[in-house]
Design a protein around this motif. Structure first.
Motif, PDB file in Angstrom:
ATOM      1  N   PHE A 125      34.927  50.801  36.252  1.00 26.77           N
ATOM      2  CA  PHE A 125      35.598  49.782  37.051  1.00 26.77           C
ATOM      3  C   PHE A 125      36.570  50.445  38.029  1.00 26.77           C
ATOM      4  CE2 PHE A 125      35.177  46.565  33.309  1.00 26.77           C
ATOM      5  CZ  PHE A 125      33.839  46.359  33.640  1.00 26.77           C
TER       6      PHE A 125
ATOM      7  N   THR B  10      39.632  50.354  38.664  1.00 20.48           N
ATOM      8  CA  THR B  10      40.926  50.864  38.215  1.00 20.48           C
ATOM      9  C   THR B  10      40.858  52.340  37.821  1.00 20.48           C
ATOM     10  OG1 THR B  10      40.307  49.577  36.264  1.00 20.48           O
ATOM     11  CG2 THR B  10      42.302  48.922  37.409  1.00 20.48           C
TER      12      THR B  10
ATOM     13  N   GLU C 298      37.786  45.689  44.655  1.00 21.04           N
ATOM     14  CA  GLU C 298      39.083  45.084  44.349  1.00 21.04           C
ATOM     15  C   GLU C 298      39.311  45.416  42.879  1.00 21.04           C
ATOM     16  OE1 GLU C 298      40.750  42.278  42.934  1.00 21.04           O
ATOM     17  OE2 GLU C 298      41.953  41.404  44.523  1.00 21.04           O
ATOM     18  N   GLU C 299      39.835  44.496  42.106  1.00 17.83           N
ATOM     19  CA  GLU C 299      39.975  44.783  40.679  1.00 17.83           C
ATOM     20  C   GLU C 299      38.592  44.934  40.032  1.00 17.83           C
ATOM     21  OE1 GLU C 299      43.160  42.341  38.818  1.00 17.83           O
ATOM     22  OE2 GLU C 299      41.467  41.895  37.504  1.00 17.83           O
TER      23      GLU C 299
ATOM     24  N   SER D 142      36.904  43.407  34.880  1.00 15.88           N
ATOM     25  CA  SER D 142      37.947  44.390  34.631  1.00 15.88           C
ATOM     26  C   SER D 142      39.087  43.783  33.807  1.00 15.88           C
ATOM     27  CB  SER D 142      38.430  44.898  35.988  1.00 15.88           C
ATOM     28  OG  SER D 142      39.666  45.498  35.883  1.00 15.88           O
ATOM     29  N   CYS D 143      39.458  42.561  34.125  1.00  6.41           N
ATOM     30  CA  CYS D 143      40.512  41.881  33.368  1.00  6.41           C
ATOM     31  C   CYS D 143      39.896  40.793  32.490  1.00  6.41           C
ATOM     32  CB  CYS D 143      41.508  41.257  34.341  1.00  6.41           C
ATOM     33  SG  CYS D 143      42.871  40.431  33.521  1.00  6.41           S
TER      34      CYS D 143
ATOM     35  N   GLY E 283      46.281  46.222  30.932  1.00  5.52           N
ATOM     36  CA  GLY E 283      45.628  44.910  30.927  1.00  5.52           C
ATOM     37  C   GLY E 283      44.286  44.888  31.627  1.00  5.52           C
TER      38      GLY E 283
ATOM     39  N   GLY F 213      38.345  49.852  31.552  1.00  4.74           N
ATOM     40  CA  GLY F 213      37.900  50.936  32.418  1.00  4.74           C
ATOM     41  C   GLY F 213      36.438  50.815  32.796  1.00  4.74           C
TER      42      GLY F 213
END
Ligand code: ZN
Ligand code: ZN
Lengths: 354, 183
Positions: free
Chosen positions: A41, A43, A121-122, A167-168, B95, B98
């Protein structure tokens, strides 16, 4: 550049076109979050993976068959000036996160700006469809078509039990956020909104102001969206949202009728005072501009003001944001300079109506 | 109190973060909080997913027997994703997962969190990807048809129920074939 030409380039379809119930519903939006199964992802991904994601997504949609969307353009965030990115945020085409924090962020934008696919994005992919008026189902239909088209070439991260993996964990399941932007001056003036909001929250929907901070909602503009993404189908989420929006529309209409009955002259006075401020101001802060714009729009809807187009609220709420003002001025402006620019832009825009 | 990010506006939102067992509180204005990510659910008084996760995580620790609770929060052998090497502690801190495999890795811890985030729901009930969804579509279809049969039987429409039963059988055969031969 003349204001008229600037406007032609600056205004997206959702800001200028009229849709169903557009006297109260300004716009409808669907956002679908999707991720590649085999890449980390955004992040934590490597820049090599990030670039592969951009290439794969752009390639998968560039030859799309949907005539209503038109050609799609790839905008890589690192290639844009800060001001250009700010303007995209103010037009609701990208998120502040993509503007400021994303690594290898990009946006694939349709000609009429109804479709905006945020990349890295996220989540790897966020398909966004933004339509004028109350058209949530229509937006969902287009978003689904684009989603299916991308899925022909991209292996999505998907789990049989919990759906699309995001991701979240707040977005897992459908990965869908459906939202509607509403102008609710009647409910605010009659102090009813604070009573209604908790009931809406009970249904798993969130109400918040789009402009302004804290509990204030500049321009009486509110966004209503679904909070949970898991356990209900996309259609059910949209249906629940539509039900609440229909309820709000009818309550807003009755509030306006009640206002017309009990305090017509006071309301007319308020509307024309605000109109006077906007047509004559030389310096105006965004807060005052928003509240006057809301009054004028209400005045148009209620028939006090006849010869001004309805989309003035939509349009000027966005065009008087800091990014747009600076873009129109052609360079950075201090806050006090912005207030002067804002005043002259509003006066000029109102003049174009005659 | 002024916002710690812009030092301009009043801080109206207060986020608790837990790092290495140490609590820090972040005071933000709504604008800066929003810019920090969509995950902040503003109108409920401002709590973030990070906050919620940290809360849940601590809660779990509190329930542990006293002896264990004194153990350090970070253990060498803590759960770690094979694909992206994220640990559960890192996930709680930021939060965000990965990679897709994190969901599998942290499955055991995740269920209560997901339920709490989605008002008790734990199963996806929506779209199935057309291509990779494969046999999922067929299975979903069978489930729906079985429900229809129950309804038909309760209304004593046995002929129609028999038709549906045949449909289900042919779908089940189709499933078997795709499982045998791959696809
Ligand atoms: Zn701030
Ligand atoms: Zn992982």
């Amino acid at each position: 550049m003349s204001l008229e030409r600037f406007l032609n380039q600056a205004v997206s379809s959702w800001m200028s076109a009229e849709g169903p119930n557009s006297d109260i519903v300004l716009s409808s939006r669907i956002r679908l979050a999707r991720n590649f199964k085999d890449y980390k992802f955004p992040t934590v991904f490597t820049s090599e993976e990030g670039q592969k994601v951009i290439d794969a997504v752009y390639q998968s949609v560039s030859g799309h068959p949907f005539s209503s969307i038109g050609t799609l353009e790839l905008l890589v965030m690192d290639d844009l000036q800060p001001l250009q990115k700010r303007v995209l945020v103010e037009k609701h085409l990208i998120s502040p996160y993509l503007e400021k924090n994303a690594v290898l962020g990009a946006c694939i934008l349709s000609e009429n700006e109804e479709v905006s696919i945020m990349v890295n994005e996220e989540d790897h992919i966020r398909i966004q469809c933004l339509f004028p008026g109350l058209q949530i189902s229509e937006a969902l239909k287009v978003a689904n078509e684009i989603d299916d088209h991308i899925e022909k070439q991209v292996d999505y991260a998907y789990d049989e039990q919990i759906g699309y993996l995001t991701s979240c964990p707040t977005n897992v399941g459908t990965g869908m956020r459906a939202s509607v932007m509403m102008h609710l001056p009647g409910l605010v003036l009659t102090h009813q909104l604070n009573r209604i909001i908790p009931a809406i929250n009970q249904l798993g929907l969130v109400v918040r102001g789009i402009y302004g901070e804290g509990s204030e909602a500049l321009g009486n503009i509110f966004q209503i969206s679904n909070q949970i993404t898991l356990g209900k189908s996309e259609e059910d989420i949209v249906e629940d949202l539509q039900g609440v929006v229909a309820q709000l529309i009818s309550e807003e209409r009755s509030a306006r009728e009640a206002l017309a009955k009990t305090s017509n002259i006071q309301l007319e006075d308020k509307v024309f005072r605000s109109y006077g401020v906007l047509s004559n101001c030389r310096v105006i802060e965004s807060k005052e501009a928003a509240s006057c714009l809301s009054d004028v729009r209400l005045g148009i809807d209620m028939g006090f003001i006849k010869n001004i187009s309805k989309n003035i609220l939509n349009e000027l709420m966005i065009l008087t944001q800091p990014g747009f003002l600076q873009q129109y001025a052609g360079g950075p402006l201090r806050p006090d300079e912005r207030d002067i620019r804002r005043a002259s832009l509003i006066r000029e825009r109102l003049n174009m109506e005659h | 109190m002024k916002c710690q990010e812009c030092h301009e506006r009043e801080a109206t939102l207060h986020f608790t973060q837990v790092n290495n067992g140490e609590k820090t509180v972040l005071h933000l204005c709504e604008k800066c909080a929003q810019e920090k990510g969509e995950a902040f659910i503003v109108n409920t008084g401002g709590f973030s997913i990070n906050n919620l996760l940290a809360g849940l995580f601590n809660l779990q620790n509190n329930f542990q027997p006293a002896k264990q609770a004194q153990a350090p929060l970070y253990k060498e052998d803590s759960l770690r994703c094979d694909e992206c090497s994220m640990t559960y502690e890192q996930f709680v801190k930021i939060g965000r997962f990965g990679c897709a495999n994190c969901y599998e890795t942290f499955k055991g811890q995740l269920n209560p969190i997901i339920r709490r985030l989605h008002s008790g729901n734990w199963a996806h009930n929506g779209k199935i990807p057309r291509r990779i969804g494969g046999s999922l579509h067929v299975r979903k279809n069978i489930e729906n048809l079985k429900q229809t049969i129950q309804e038909l039987i309760s209304r004593e429409e046995f002929e129609k129920a028999a038709e549906i039963r045949d449909q289900i059988r042919s779908l089940e055969k189709q499933l078997e074939r795709s499982n045998e031969g791959g696809y």
